[in-house]
Scaffold this motif. Structure first.
Motif, PDB file in Angstrom:
ATOM      1  N   GLY A 172       0.683  -1.204  -0.135  1.00  0.00           N
ATOM      2  CA  GLY A 172      -0.040  -0.064   0.114  1.00  0.00           C
ATOM      3  C   GLY A 172       0.932   1.468   0.011  1.00  0.00           C
ATOM      4  O   GLY A 172       0.284   2.335  -0.271  1.00  0.00           O
ATOM      5  N   ALA A 173       2.096   1.173   0.074  1.00  0.00           N
ATOM      6  CA  ALA A 173       3.130   2.440   0.269  1.00  0.00           C
ATOM      7  C   ALA A 173       3.145   2.670  -1.430  1.00  0.00           C
ATOM      8  O   ALA A 173       2.716   2.101  -2.472  1.00  0.00           O
ATOM      9  N   PRO A 174       3.625   4.050  -1.538  1.00  0.00           N
ATOM     10  CA  PRO A 174       3.860   4.523  -3.017  1.00  0.00           C
ATOM     11  C   PRO A 174       4.786   3.738  -3.857  1.00  0.00           C
ATOM     12  O   PRO A 174       5.661   3.027  -2.788  1.00  0.00           O
ATOM     13  N   PRO A 175       4.785   3.627  -5.024  1.00  0.00           N
ATOM     14  CA  PRO A 175       5.911   3.162  -5.848  1.00  0.00           C
ATOM     15  C   PRO A 175       7.213   3.789  -5.426  1.00  0.00           C
ATOM     16  O   PRO A 175       7.287   4.929  -5.161  1.00  0.00           O
ATOM     17  N   ALA A 176       8.202   2.719  -5.580  1.00  0.00           N
ATOM     18  CA  ALA A 176       9.516   3.152  -5.092  1.00  0.00           C
ATOM     19  C   ALA A 176      10.595   3.089  -6.173  1.00  0.00           C
ATOM     20  O   ALA A 176      10.245   2.230  -7.041  1.00  0.00           O
ATOM     21  N   ILE A 177      11.609   3.750  -6.105  1.00  0.00           N
ATOM     22  CA  ILE A 177      12.719   3.438  -7.170  1.00  0.00           C
ATOM     23  C   ILE A 177      13.964   2.810  -6.427  1.00  0.00           C
ATOM     24  O   ILE A 177      14.391   3.497  -5.359  1.00  0.00           O
ATOM     25  N   PHE A 178      14.399   1.758  -6.905  1.00  0.00           N
ATOM     26  CA  PHE A 178      15.608   1.202  -6.520  1.00  0.00           C
ATOM     27  C   PHE A 178      16.798   1.311  -7.433  1.00  0.00           C
ATOM     28  O   PHE A 178      16.661   1.427  -8.819  1.00  0.00           O
ATOM     29  N   ALA A 179      17.824   1.168  -7.161  1.00  0.00           N
ATOM     30  CA  ALA A 179      19.237   1.119  -7.838  1.00  0.00           C
ATOM     31  C   ALA A 179      19.641  -0.263  -7.731  1.00  0.00           C
ATOM     32  O   ALA A 179      19.983  -0.942  -6.489  1.00  0.00           O
ATOM     33  N   VAL A 180      19.397  -1.126  -8.826  1.00  0.00           N
ATOM     34  CA  VAL A 180      19.726  -2.551  -8.901  1.00  0.00           C
ATOM     35  C   VAL A 180      20.976  -2.794  -9.477  1.00  0.00           C
ATOM     36  O   VAL A 180      21.069  -2.536 -10.873  1.00  0.00           O
ATOM     37  N   PRO A 181      21.998  -3.460  -8.724  1.00  0.00           N
ATOM     38  CA  PRO A 181      23.255  -3.617  -9.396  1.00  0.00           C
ATOM     39  C   PRO A 181      23.140  -5.048 -10.247  1.00  0.00           C
ATOM     40  O   PRO A 181      22.299  -5.947 -10.005  1.00  0.00           O
ATOM     41  N   HIS A 182      24.060  -5.159 -11.029  1.00  0.00           N
ATOM     42  CA  HIS A 182      23.983  -6.349 -12.401  1.00  0.00           C
ATOM     43  C   HIS A 182      24.238  -7.629 -11.303  1.00  0.00           C
ATOM     44  O   HIS A 182      23.724  -8.789 -12.020  1.00  0.00           O
TER      45      HIS A 182
END
Length: 367
Positions: A172-182
Motif C-alpha cells: 500500500g505504500a507509494p511506488p519506489a525507485i531502486f538502484a539494482v546492481p547487475h
C-alpha cells in the motif's frame, strides 16, 4: 533567451568517434569502449558539483556535452545519456550513502549507470502501469523482494552496471525507485537487442526474479514525486541527442558543393535558426525549473526538436545526392545519420506518447 556555451570535444575522443561511428552504429565491436572513453574525456563530470567529484557547471552544460558527442555518433550519445541520467538520479536522491557508493565509479566510467525509468515515465503520464513489483520481506520494510521485466534498457555493460527502476509496492505504500546492481541475485540480462542501428549501445532486456535488496538501495521511497523532479533533466539530457544530430546534419549541408549550398541555403538557415531557438528555450526551462510545473512545455520542445532532426537529415540526404546512397562512400555518414534520425521519434517517451499526453491535456483544459 538563454544560449549555452559550446565547447569542442577533446580531439582524441572526436577522432576516435569519427573513425568508429559506423561500426558503433552497426555492431557491438566497440560497445565496451564507449563509457571508458567518455569518462577519460571528463564528460560524465560535466554539470556535477566539484564537491561531488565533478567539474562544475549545470545540467545545461551536460546537455551540450551530449549534443557534442551526438554530432559524431548518436549511439555513443545514447550511452552517454543513460550514464549521465543515472548520475542525475544520484545527484537528486536523498540517500547520501547510496550516492557515496555509486557516484565516484560512475563519474570515472568504472561502472555503467542505466536508466530503467522509461516505463516509470510512462506510468507518471498514465500511459502504462509499472512493470516491476516490490514486496517487503519484513514489517519494517528494510528488505524487499523485487520481480518484473523491462524490455529495453541501454548501457547494460557486460562489465558491470547498476540500473534505476521503479517498483509497485504490495503493502500500500507509494511506488519506489531502486538502484539494482547487475550482480544482485536473480538479475538476468538478455542478449543485446537486434536493433537496426545503435548496436554498440549495450541495449538489452532485464529480468528480476525474487531479487532481494535492502532499503539502502532505495533511490527514493516515492517514485511519483521523484520522477516529477527528475523528468526535466531526463528529457533535457535526452534532447541533447536531437540537438547534436541536427547540428551535424546541417554542418554536412554547409560542407557540400557551392551549388548545393546555394540551392539549400534558405532551408538550412531556417532550420538552424529554429534549432537555436528551440535549444535556447529548452535551456532556459531546465535552468529556471519551469518544466517541473509545466511538463507540457518541455514535451512540445521535444516534439519540435524531433521535427527539426527529421528535416535536417532530409537536407543532408539531398546535399549528398546519389553519393550518399553508395556503401563505398559511407564515410560521409549520411546513411548512418538517417538511421540515427529514425530512432529520435521512438526513444521513450516517444513522439506518439507525448502527442497523446498533450491531446489529453487539451481535452482536460477544454472540459
Amino acid at each position: 533567451m538563454m544560449v549555452a556555451r559550446r565547447h569542442a570535444l577533446p580531439s582524441e575522443l572526436a577522432t576516435w568517434l569519427d573513425a568508429h561511428a559506423e561500426a558503433i552504429d552497426t555492431s557491438a565491436a566497440h560497445a565496451s569502449e564507449i563509457v571508458p572513453r567518455l569518462a577519460r574525456a571528463g564528460l560524465f563530470r560535466v554539470g556535477v558539483a566539484s564537491s561531488l567529484g565533478g567539474s562544475g557547471g549545470t545540467t545545461v552544460d551536460a546537455i551540450e556535452a551530449i549534443a557534442m558527442v551526438a554530432q559524431h555518433s548518436l549511439a555513443s550519445a545514447f550511452v552517454f545519456w543513460g550514464q549521465r541520467t543515472f548520475i542525475e538520479y544520484m545527484l537528486q536522491t536523498d540517500n547520501e550513502p547510496l550516492r557515496a557508493r555509486w557516484l565516484p565509479a560512475l563519474l570515472a566510467g568504472e561502472h555503467a549507470g542505466a536508466t530503467g525509468l522509461s516505463n516509470a515515465m510512462k506510468y507518471l503520464s498514465a500511459i502504462e502501469p509499472l512493470q516491476m513489483r516490490a514486496a517487503a520481506r519484513d514489517a519494517q520494510a528494510t528488505r524487499f523482494a523485487l520481480d518484473g521485466a523491462l524490455p529495453w534498457i541501454t548501457n547494460l555493460r557486460r562489465e558491470g552496471f547498476v540500473v534505476a527502476a521503479a517498483f509497485d509496492r504490495h503493502d500500500g505504500a507509494p511506488p519506489a525507485i531502486f538502484a539494482v546492481p547487475h550482480n544482485a541475485p536473480g538479475v538476468t540480462r538478455s542478449d543485446d537487442l537486434d536493433l537496426i542501428a545503435l548496436r554498440g549501445s549495450n541495449t538489452a532486456a532485464l529480468t528480476l526474479t525474487d531479487t532481494e535488496l535492502d532499503a539502502g538501495s532505495l533511490i527514493d521511497v516515492d517514485a511519483r514525486a521523484f520522477l516529477v523532479r527528475a523528468r526535466p533533466a531526463f528529457l533535457g539530457l535526452q534532447c541533447g541527442m536531437s540537438i547534436g544530430l541536427a547540428r551535424r546534419a546541417l554542418d554536412a549541408v554547409a560542407l557540400s558543393s557551392p551549388a548545393v549550398r546555394t540551392a539549400l541555403a534558405d532551408d538550412a538557415n531556417a532550420l538552424r535558426n529554429e534549432l537555436d531557438g528551440l535549444s535556447a528555450r529548452l535551456y532556459e526551462g531546465v535552468t529556471c525549473g519551469a518544466f517541473v510545473a509545466k511538463p507540457a512545455a518541455q514535451f512540445e520542445l521535444r516534439i519540435a526538436l524531433a521535427d527539426v532532426v527529421d528535416a535536417a537529415v532530409r537536407l543532408d540526404v539531398q546535399a549528398a545526392g546519389g553519393r550518399g546512397y553508395l556503401r563505398s562512400t559511407s564515410a560521409t555518414g549520411t546513411a548512418r545519420r538517417s538511421r540515427e534520425a529514425a530512432f529520435v521519434p521512438i526513444v521513450t517517451p516517444s513522439i506518439v506518447q507525448l502527442k497523446h499526453q498533450l491531446a489529453q491535456a487539451r481535452r482536460c483544459e477544454a472540459a
